[in-house]
Design an enzyme around this catalytic site. Structure first.
Site, mmCIF file in Angstrom:
data_model
loop_
_atom_site.group_PDB
_atom_site.id
_atom_site.type_symbol
_atom_site.label_atom_id
_atom_site.label_comp_id
_atom_site.label_asym_id
_atom_site.label_seq_id
_atom_site.Cartn_x
_atom_site.Cartn_y
_atom_site.Cartn_z
ATOM 1 N NE ARG A 164 22.945 -7.149 42.525
ATOM 2 C CZ ARG A 164 23.399 -6.307 41.609
ATOM 3 N NH1 ARG A 164 24.714 -6.219 41.367
ATOM 4 N NH2 ARG A 164 22.586 -5.553 40.911
ATOM 5 C CG PHE A 174 15.049 3.546 34.986
ATOM 6 C CD1 PHE A 174 14.650 4.845 35.283
ATOM 7 C CD2 PHE A 174 14.212 2.524 35.372
ATOM 8 C CE1 PHE A 174 13.440 5.116 35.942
ATOM 9 C CE2 PHE A 174 12.996 2.770 36.021
ATOM 10 C CZ PHE A 174 12.620 4.060 36.307
ATOM 11 C CE LYS A 219 22.002 9.432 44.456
ATOM 12 N NZ LYS A 219 22.774 10.527 43.858
ATOM 13 C CE1 TYR A 273 22.727 5.587 44.982
ATOM 14 C CE2 TYR A 273 21.069 4.128 44.037
ATOM 15 C CZ TYR A 273 21.963 5.171 43.905
ATOM 16 O OH TYR A 273 22.094 5.806 42.705
ATOM 17 C CG ASP A 326 19.390 -7.376 41.955
ATOM 18 O OD1 ASP A 326 19.674 -6.170 42.092
ATOM 19 O OD2 ASP A 326 20.209 -8.228 41.588
ATOM 20 N N GLY A 360 36.112 8.945 41.416
ATOM 21 C CA GLY A 360 36.343 9.436 40.055
ATOM 22 C C GLY A 360 37.829 9.374 39.696
ATOM 23 C CG PHE A 370 26.912 14.107 37.769
ATOM 24 C CD1 PHE A 370 26.093 13.306 36.995
ATOM 25 C CD2 PHE A 370 27.172 15.403 37.326
ATOM 26 C CE1 PHE A 370 25.549 13.772 35.814
ATOM 27 C CE2 PHE A 370 26.635 15.877 36.146
ATOM 28 C CZ PHE A 370 25.817 15.059 35.383
ATOM 29 C CB ALA A 371 29.662 14.102 44.075
HETATM 30 N N1 UFG Z 1 23.790 -8.754 37.458
HETATM 31 C C1 UFG Z 1 24.213 -10.061 37.366
HETATM 32 N N2 UFG Z 1 25.526 -10.314 37.604
HETATM 33 C C2 UFG Z 1 26.427 -9.332 37.921
HETATM 34 C C3 UFG Z 1 25.969 -7.995 38.006
HETATM 35 C C4 UFG Z 1 24.637 -7.749 37.766
HETATM 36 O O1 UFG Z 1 23.434 -10.991 37.107
HETATM 37 O O2 UFG Z 1 27.604 -9.642 38.152
HETATM 38 C C5 UFG Z 1 22.381 -8.488 37.212
HETATM 39 C C6 UFG Z 1 21.698 -7.848 38.408
HETATM 40 O O3 UFG Z 1 21.208 -8.833 39.260
HETATM 41 C C7 UFG Z 1 20.622 -7.022 37.746
HETATM 42 C C8 UFG Z 1 21.225 -6.627 36.402
HETATM 43 O O4 UFG Z 1 22.296 -7.523 36.186
HETATM 44 O O5 UFG Z 1 19.502 -7.801 37.519
HETATM 45 C C9 UFG Z 1 21.765 -5.215 36.382
HETATM 46 O O6 UFG Z 1 22.629 -5.066 37.495
HETATM 47 P P1 UFG Z 1 23.556 -3.781 37.700
HETATM 48 O O7 UFG Z 1 24.322 -4.017 38.969
HETATM 49 O O8 UFG Z 1 24.326 -3.535 36.456
HETATM 50 O O9 UFG Z 1 22.514 -2.631 37.848
HETATM 51 P P2 UFG Z 1 21.343 -2.455 38.932
HETATM 52 O O10 UFG Z 1 20.055 -2.564 38.184
HETATM 53 O O11 UFG Z 1 21.509 -3.299 40.102
HETATM 54 O O12 UFG Z 1 21.699 -0.996 39.407
HETATM 55 C C10 UFG Z 1 21.225 0.169 38.831
HETATM 56 C C11 UFG Z 1 22.330 1.231 38.949
HETATM 57 C C12 UFG Z 1 22.709 1.401 40.403
HETATM 58 C C13 UFG Z 1 21.453 1.778 41.146
HETATM 59 C C14 UFG Z 1 20.354 0.760 40.929
HETATM 60 C C15 UFG Z 1 19.085 1.218 41.554
HETATM 61 O O13 UFG Z 1 23.446 0.829 38.214
HETATM 62 O O14 UFG Z 1 23.678 2.392 40.543
HETATM 63 O O15 UFG Z 1 20.111 0.581 39.548
HETATM 64 O O16 UFG Z 1 18.056 0.336 41.351
HETATM 65 F F1 UFG Z 1 21.702 1.810 42.463
#
Ligand code: UFG
Length: 329
Positions: A284, A171, A147, A143, A287, A37, A75-76
């Site tokens: 990635r 989400f 939770k 992760y 995902d 933070g 939140f931490a």
């Molecule tokens: N993405 C890209 N390129 C990037 C970053 C993300 O294509 O550089 C895509 C990811 O593959 C995903 C989407 O964008 O499909 C969203 O990605 P984020 O990293 O923004 O978010 P996530 O859905 O991976 O993550 C969210 C929360 C996390 C949590 C996760 C749990 O932000 O903190 O959901 O499912 F851990």
């Protein structure tokens, strides 16, 4: 005046919570170790910041024996899925063990209720969509598991010790304070919307689109982006719900609308008036193709009503914040 302890209140979602609580005339104490933070994310002079660790039992004992709290918002936590796979010990220590220390201290000092930041990652690979609270919980990374473990502890602590809580499964938290005073800041940044905006600003290399071969309409992953101010609002509603004597519960928080990575890039283009420099990259790890919330329970039970459901508004608020950050550099 109600006195609330906000743990992790200097972080992205926590700082928006603090701003909203102060605007609603709550008294706020922030506990944050500033590991992720930022001290200046707490904009108001009337929020007291204690720099410390939620896992420090002596500090919690001192805090709870010298001050009366009407509720705790926690939140931490560490939040990166990939990092959690590589370093599970850190995740279980930070997210589970330290939270257990907090819960024990709260029970011993008779402090409550608790609002806990949980995540869509507690569900793992979706079996159906949108995901409601009845969906099977089968996290696929440390992760999400960390939770999930806390959610389980919260149920057990209610049953045995009467500690009331609400776990809120976020989400995709996105956007920024509509007044532009605070916004999203992660180091390193891994989230789609800030990375796309940084690419537009030329502050980072082109955005990597992680996979175009998913079983979604345009082949890119679909997510449910929920405005950080709306998320904060849900915490207030959850506190009111518990103060009214309602039982321990969990709610999924999203807009119920899925947007693909390509659709988010299109929104960024509409808002900024510039194309998003990008390149295609492999998927990635970890995902899921599609993650969308069914938030009807939060709406009907908590009376929660998200105000900024439109993706262009979410991106516009994030864009205003990023431009301000660039000017501040
Ligand atoms: N993405 C890209 N390129 C990037 C970053 C993300 O294509 O550089 C895509 C990811 O593959 C995903 C989407 O964008 O499909 C969203 O990605 P984020 O990293 O923004 O978010 P996530 O859905 O991976 O993550 C969210 C929360 C996390 C949590 C996760 C749990 O932000 O903190 O959901 O499912 F851990």
């Amino acid at each position: 005046m109600f006195n609330l302890l906000v743990i992790g209140g200097a972080g992205y979602i926590g700082s928006h919570m603090v701003k909203q609580l102060l605007e609603a005339d709550y008294h706020v104490v922030v506990l944050d170790d500033l590991s992720t933070g930022f001290e200046n994310a707490i904009t108001a002079e009337n929020a007291r910041l204690i720099i410390g660790d939620v896992g420090d039992r002596a500090l919690l004992d001192l805090l709870f024996s010298t001050e009366k709290f009407d509720g705790v918002l926690h939140f931490a936590s560490l939040i990166q899925v990939g990092e959690s796979v590589a370093q599970p010990a850190r995740y279980y220590r930070s997210n589970v063990a330290k939270t257990l220390t907090l819960l024990e201290a709260m029970v011993e000092h008779g402090v409550g209720p608790l609002i806990f930041s949980s995540t869509a990652a507690v569900f793992g690979e979706p079996e159906y969509s949108p995901i409601d609270e009845a969906h099977r919980q089968a996290p696929i990374n440390p992760y999400g598991a960390s939770k999930f473990m806390v959610e389980r502890m919260l149920e057990d602590f209610d049953r045995a010790y009467g500690l009331k809580s609400v776990a809120l499964r976020y989400f995709n938290a996105a956007g920024a304070d509509p007044e532009g005073r605070i916004g999203e800041r992660h180091d390193p940044e891994t989230h789609l919307i800030p990375l796309a905006l940084h690419a537009v600003l030329g502050a980072r290399p082109p955005l990597k689109v992680f996979g175009r071969d998913y079983s979604t309409p345009d082949g890119t992953c679909v997510r449910d982006y929920i405005h950080v101010t709306d998320l904060a609002e849900a915490h207030l509603r959850a506190l009111e719900y518990l103060w009214a004597g309602n039982p321990t519960a969990r709610f999924n928080l999203g807009n119920g609308n899925g947007f693909s990575v390509q659709e988010v890039m299109d929104a960024v283009e509409r808002v900024t008036g510039q194309p998003v420099p990008h390149e295609n990259a492999p998927r990635r790890t970890g995902d899921p193709a599609h993650l969308v919330a069914d938030s009807r329970a939060a709406k009907s039970t908590l009376g929660w009503n998200p105000r900024y459901a439109d993706i262009d508004t979410i991106v516009a608020h994030a864009w205003a914040w990023e431009q301000k950050r660039v000017r501040l550099r």
